[in-house]
Scaffold this active site. Structure first.
Site, PDB file in Angstrom:
ATOM      1  N   ASP A   1      15.294  11.617 -15.343  1.00 42.55           N
ATOM      2  CA  ASP A   1      15.350  11.336 -13.918  1.00 42.55           C
ATOM      3  C   ASP A   1      15.435  12.652 -13.127  1.00 42.55           C
ATOM      4  OD1 ASP A   1      15.978   8.914 -11.981  1.00 42.55           O
ATOM      5  OD2 ASP A   1      17.249  10.603 -11.369  1.00 42.55           O
TER       6      ASP A   1
ATOM      7  N   PHE B 199       7.320  15.912  -6.621  1.00 41.14           N
ATOM      8  CA  PHE B 199       6.397  14.787  -6.410  1.00 41.14           C
ATOM      9  C   PHE B 199       7.046  13.437  -6.715  1.00 41.14           C
ATOM     10  CE2 PHE B 199       3.843  18.459  -7.529  1.00 41.14           C
ATOM     11  CZ  PHE B 199       2.797  18.413  -6.630  1.00 41.14           C
TER      12      PHE B 199
ATOM     13  N   TYR C  23       9.466   3.436   3.384  1.00 37.84           N
ATOM     14  CA  TYR C  23       8.910   4.555   2.601  1.00 37.84           C
ATOM     15  C   TYR C  23       8.777   5.806   3.484  1.00 37.84           C
ATOM     16  CZ  TYR C  23       5.168   7.469   0.691  1.00 37.84           C
ATOM     17  OH  TYR C  23       4.415   8.532   0.274  1.00 37.84           O
TER      18      TYR C  23
ATOM     19  N   LYS D  38      10.954   9.482   3.416  1.00 37.68           N
ATOM     20  CA  LYS D  38      10.323  10.808   3.311  1.00 37.68           C
ATOM     21  C   LYS D  38      10.704  11.679   4.512  1.00 37.68           C
ATOM     22  CE  LYS D  38       7.826  10.546  -0.504  1.00 37.68           C
ATOM     23  NZ  LYS D  38       7.634  11.590  -1.509  1.00 37.68           N
TER      24      LYS D  38
ATOM     25  N   HIS E  30      -3.690   0.863  -4.311  1.00 39.61           N
ATOM     26  CA  HIS E  30      -4.443   1.757  -3.427  1.00 39.61           C
ATOM     27  C   HIS E  30      -5.901   1.320  -3.288  1.00 39.61           C
ATOM     28  CE1 HIS E  30      -1.015   4.402  -4.528  1.00 39.61           C
ATOM     29  NE2 HIS E  30      -1.075   4.633  -3.236  1.00 39.61           N
TER      30      HIS E  30
ATOM     31  N   ARG F  11      -8.119   5.419   7.671  1.00 41.91           N
ATOM     32  CA  ARG F  11      -7.333   6.445   6.980  1.00 41.91           C
ATOM     33  C   ARG F  11      -8.184   7.697   6.771  1.00 41.91           C
ATOM     34  NH1 ARG F  11      -4.145   3.274   8.214  1.00 41.91           N
ATOM     35  NH2 ARG F  11      -2.491   2.244   7.024  1.00 41.91           N
TER      36      ARG F  11
HETATM   37  N1  LIG Z   1      -1.098   8.868  -3.248  1.00 46.16           N
HETATM   38  C1  LIG Z   1      -1.101   9.242  -1.965  1.00 46.16           C
HETATM   39  O1  LIG Z   1      -2.108   9.050  -1.253  1.00 46.16           O
HETATM   40  C2  LIG Z   1       0.098   9.923  -1.353  1.00 46.16           C
HETATM   41  C3  LIG Z   1       0.075  10.219   0.005  1.00 46.16           C
HETATM   42  C4  LIG Z   1       1.185  10.842   0.582  1.00 46.16           C
HETATM   43  C5  LIG Z   1       2.260  11.222  -0.199  1.00 46.16           C
HETATM   44  N2  LIG Z   1       2.274  10.925  -1.527  1.00 46.16           N
HETATM   45  C6  LIG Z   1       3.427  11.356  -2.325  1.00 46.16           C
HETATM   46  O2  LIG Z   1       2.966  12.116  -3.432  1.00 46.16           O
HETATM   47  C7  LIG Z   1       3.856  11.959  -4.534  1.00 46.16           C
HETATM   48  C8  LIG Z   1       3.090  11.580  -5.793  1.00 46.16           C
HETATM   49  O3  LIG Z   1       2.402  10.366  -5.562  1.00 46.16           O
HETATM   50  P1  LIG Z   1       1.444   9.726  -6.674  1.00 46.16           P
HETATM   51  O4  LIG Z   1       0.413   8.947  -5.930  1.00 46.16           O
HETATM   52  O5  LIG Z   1       1.030  10.752  -7.638  1.00 46.16           O
HETATM   53  O6  LIG Z   1       2.453   8.702  -7.345  1.00 46.16           O
HETATM   54  P2  LIG Z   1       2.666   8.360  -8.913  1.00 46.16           P
HETATM   55  O7  LIG Z   1       3.451   7.100  -8.916  1.00 46.16           O
HETATM   56  O8  LIG Z   1       1.370   8.395  -9.637  1.00 46.16           O
HETATM   57  O9  LIG Z   1       3.558   9.561  -9.424  1.00 46.16           O
HETATM   58  C9  LIG Z   1       4.944   9.634  -9.255  1.00 46.16           C
HETATM   59  C10 LIG Z   1       5.537  10.172 -10.543  1.00 46.16           C
HETATM   60  O10 LIG Z   1       6.960  10.341 -10.370  1.00 46.16           O
HETATM   61  C11 LIG Z   1       7.628   9.787 -11.486  1.00 46.16           C
HETATM   62  N3  LIG Z   1       8.965   9.359 -11.025  1.00 46.16           N
HETATM   63  C12 LIG Z   1       9.244   8.390 -10.129  1.00 46.16           C
HETATM   64  N4  LIG Z   1      10.573   8.297  -9.935  1.00 46.16           N
HETATM   65  C13 LIG Z   1      11.156   9.248 -10.713  1.00 46.16           C
HETATM   66  C14 LIG Z   1      12.496   9.667 -10.948  1.00 46.16           C
HETATM   67  N5  LIG Z   1      13.520   9.082 -10.317  1.00 46.16           N
HETATM   68  N6  LIG Z   1      12.725  10.679 -11.813  1.00 46.16           N
HETATM   69  C15 LIG Z   1      11.673  11.280 -12.451  1.00 46.16           C
HETATM   70  N7  LIG Z   1      10.397  10.925 -12.278  1.00 46.16           N
HETATM   71  C16 LIG Z   1      10.120   9.924 -11.415  1.00 46.16           C
HETATM   72  C17 LIG Z   1       6.752   8.646 -11.952  1.00 46.16           C
HETATM   73  O11 LIG Z   1       6.963   8.275 -13.311  1.00 46.16           O
HETATM   74  C18 LIG Z   1       5.359   9.224 -11.722  1.00 46.16           C
HETATM   75  O12 LIG Z   1       4.907   9.937 -12.855  1.00 46.16           O
HETATM   76  C19 LIG Z   1       4.890  10.938  -4.092  1.00 46.16           C
HETATM   77  O13 LIG Z   1       6.043  11.633  -3.654  1.00 46.16           O
HETATM   78  C20 LIG Z   1       4.222  10.242  -2.931  1.00 46.16           C
HETATM   79  O14 LIG Z   1       5.163   9.723  -2.017  1.00 46.16           O
HETATM   80  C21 LIG Z   1       1.218  10.271  -2.129  1.00 46.16           C
HETATM   81  O1  LIG Z   2      -6.666  -4.004  -1.740  1.00 47.12           O
HETATM   82  C1  LIG Z   2      -6.485  -3.336  -0.716  1.00 47.12           C
HETATM   83  C2  LIG Z   2      -5.744  -2.122  -0.724  1.00 47.12           C
HETATM   84  C3  LIG Z   2      -5.572  -1.460   0.473  1.00 47.12           C
HETATM   85  N1  LIG Z   2      -6.118  -1.935   1.623  1.00 47.12           N
HETATM   86  C4  LIG Z   2      -5.902  -1.204   2.886  1.00 47.12           C
HETATM   87  O2  LIG Z   2      -6.439   0.097   2.752  1.00 47.12           O
HETATM   88  C5  LIG Z   2      -5.702   1.030   3.531  1.00 47.12           C
HETATM   89  C6  LIG Z   2      -5.251   2.161   2.636  1.00 47.12           C
HETATM   90  O3  LIG Z   2      -4.274   1.630   1.730  1.00 47.12           O
HETATM   91  P1  LIG Z   2      -3.685   2.412   0.470  1.00 47.12           P
HETATM   92  O4  LIG Z   2      -4.811   2.987  -0.331  1.00 47.12           O
HETATM   93  O5  LIG Z   2      -2.732   1.485  -0.203  1.00 47.12           O
HETATM   94  O6  LIG Z   2      -2.929   3.640   1.132  1.00 47.12           O
HETATM   95  P2  LIG Z   2      -1.763   3.672   2.245  1.00 47.12           P
HETATM   96  O7  LIG Z   2      -1.016   2.420   2.341  1.00 47.12           O
HETATM   97  O8  LIG Z   2      -2.412   4.193   3.509  1.00 47.12           O
HETATM   98  O9  LIG Z   2      -0.742   4.725   1.638  1.00 47.12           O
HETATM   99  C7  LIG Z   2      -1.167   5.912   0.979  1.00 47.12           C
HETATM  100  O10 LIG Z   2      -1.310   6.922   1.931  1.00 47.12           O
HETATM  101  C8  LIG Z   2      -0.107   7.243   2.604  1.00 47.12           C
HETATM  102  C9  LIG Z   2      -0.398   8.339   3.600  1.00 47.12           C
HETATM  103  O11 LIG Z   2      -1.293   7.877   4.582  1.00 47.12           O
HETATM  104  C10 LIG Z   2       0.919   7.702   1.569  1.00 47.12           C
HETATM  105  O12 LIG Z   2       2.106   8.039   2.180  1.00 47.12           O
HETATM  106  C11 LIG Z   2       1.165   6.629   0.537  1.00 47.12           C
HETATM  107  O13 LIG Z   2       2.048   7.129  -0.463  1.00 47.12           O
HETATM  108  C12 LIG Z   2      -0.128   6.255  -0.095  1.00 47.12           C
HETATM  109  O14 LIG Z   2       0.084   5.142  -0.949  1.00 47.12           O
HETATM  110  C13 LIG Z   2      -4.526   0.228   4.133  1.00 47.12           C
HETATM  111  O15 LIG Z   2      -4.874  -0.193   5.412  1.00 47.12           O
HETATM  112  C14 LIG Z   2      -4.436  -0.996   3.220  1.00 47.12           C
HETATM  113  O16 LIG Z   2      -3.873  -2.137   3.832  1.00 47.12           O
HETATM  114  C15 LIG Z   2      -6.870  -3.096   1.638  1.00 47.12           C
HETATM  115  O17 LIG Z   2      -7.351  -3.528   2.684  1.00 47.12           O
HETATM  116  N2  LIG Z   2      -7.023  -3.765   0.461  1.00 47.12           N
END
Ligand SMILES: NC(=O)c1ccc[n+]([C@@H]2O[C@H](COP(=O)([O-])OP(=O)(O)OC[C@H]3O[C@@H](n4cnc5c(N)ncnc54)[C@H](O)[C@@H]3O)[C@@H](O)[C@H]2O)c1
Ligand SMILES: O=c1ccn([C@@H]2O[C@H](COP(=O)(O)OP(=O)(O)O[C@H]3O[C@H](CO)[C@@H](O)[C@H](O)[C@H]3O)[C@@H](O)[C@H]2O)c(=O)[nH]1
Length: 316
Positions: free
Chosen positions: A51, A70, A138, A142, A184, A216
């Protein structure tokens, strides 16, 4: 630099680890594998399963030059339905991690913040000076960490950088999005193309946007990962820098689906569904600050390229 990467078995953390290793850094990944995968951790990085609150064990063993954080819970709709875990992991976990960072004199801290801190923005594209009014727990969790980091930089001299990612997508170095429960948009759209799902549900068609679906700013994972390498160099003691990361161009859900149809050659049926709780209508970045402070510029802004790179990894 010797670096600790929390969440390095996840999507963004694993790709960034690969890019940090390629840039010559030493990396240890700390991950509890709650949403990540052991085999996503790039060869060449050390791995500790645990953790974020256990970070002190890793940091005590060896002097580290920085932590890239992350690890988090990161799904908007889940955070609305069950916020407790979001506050525990994202705020409580980060606080414990920062205690260890202070105790072991780690000078640099790079944090995965998010566009979700802004909520419904008053202006688009969104600058870092925009009001922060998150529409879901969420984003609020952050934002709490962003405030925490400002105070830690001021009081304890930490060199902190918050990178506010917009929507990260695509694949790099053989690593892509691989969540057991995928929510996503782009990976789900590609699962429809692959034949794993029948259709994509469009979450709301009555949003105040040009076609009624959410807009987005989709950013290539390789561009995002590179910003972290630059952030380590830009971090300065006693300062908390905040940078948005996005391309500055928005695409609606329907435009993403249409682009994926062109890239994959599959029909990708779409059905209308209700709005998803916690979603803002439009999130598009102004990334001028990242350009000026980090010297960062996206190299792969084309949405079709972003989707094609993800498709290359998932295509049957
Ligand atoms: N995916 C996006 O578009 C997006 C956008 C904005 C911000 N973020 C941020 O980027 C970061 C990474 O996102 P991601 O999409 O790679 O998610 P992800 O779920 O693929 O990766 C998160 C990782 O953190 C690990 N983890 C979670 N809780 C933990 C804990 N308590 N201790 C140790 N490990 C832990 C998980 O096992 C996983 O490997 C996150 O902080 C997320 O909020 C993502
Ligand atoms: O089956 C689906 C999945 C998503 N969406 C829509 O697509 C858009 C994008 O969704 P998603 O890909 O889930 O991303 P977000 O909810 O915008 O969130 C992402 O992008 C954020 C920053 O904008 C980050 O903070 C989050 O961690 C990351 O999950 C949103 O309007 C969703 O409602 C659909 O319509 N159908």
């Amino acid at each position: 630099m010797r670096l600790l990467v929390t969440g390095g078995a996840g999507y963004i953390g694993s790709v960034t680890t690969a890019v940090l290793l390629a840039a010559g850094h030493d990396v240890t990944v700390l991950d509890d594998l709650s949403t990540g995968h052991r085999d996503a951790v790039p060869p060449g990085a050390g791995f500790v399963e645990g953790d974020v609150a256990d970070a002190g064990l890793v940091l005590a063993a060896e002097r580290h030059d920085g932590v890239l954080h992350f690890a988090a819970r990161s799904l908007v709709a889940d955070s609305v339905a069950d916020p407790a875990e979001y506050w525990h992991v994202n705020v409580g976990g980060t606080l414990a991690l920062l205690d260890a960072v202070r105790k072991h004199d780690v000078p640099r801290f790079v944090f995965s913040s998010t566009a979700a801190v802004y909520g419904e923005p008053a202006t688009t594209p969104i600058p870092e000076t925009a009001e922060t009014r998150p529409t879901n727990p969420y984003g609020a969790s952050k934002l709490a960490v962003d405030h925490l980091l400002t105070s830690y930089a001021n009081a304890y001299g930490l060199a902190a950088v918050s990178l506010r990612y917009f929507n990260v997508a695509g694949a790099y170095a053989g690593l892509g999005e691989r969540h057991v429960r995928e929510t996503h948009l782009i990976p789900i759209v590609l699962q429809v193309a692959e034949g794993v799902r029948e259709h994509i549900q469009v979450n709301g068609t009555d949003w105040p946007t040009h076609d009624g679906t959410c807009v987005r700013d989709y950013l290539h994972i390789a561009d995002l990962a590179r910003a972290h390498v630059l952030a380590l160099d830009a971090a300065a003691p006693g300062r908390h820098e905040i940078c948005n990361l996005g391309n500055g161009v928005g695409f609606s859900v329907l435009e993403v689906v249409e682009t994926a149809r062109l890239v994959t050659g599959h029909p990708i049926p779409a059905v209308e569904a209700p709005r998803r709780p916690g979603d803002p209508a439009v999130l598009v970045a102004s990334a001028d600050r990242a350009r000026n402070l980090l010297g960062w510029k996206p190299e792969h802004p084309d949405l079709a390229r972003i989707i094609a790179d993800a498709w290359a990894l998932t295509a049957p």
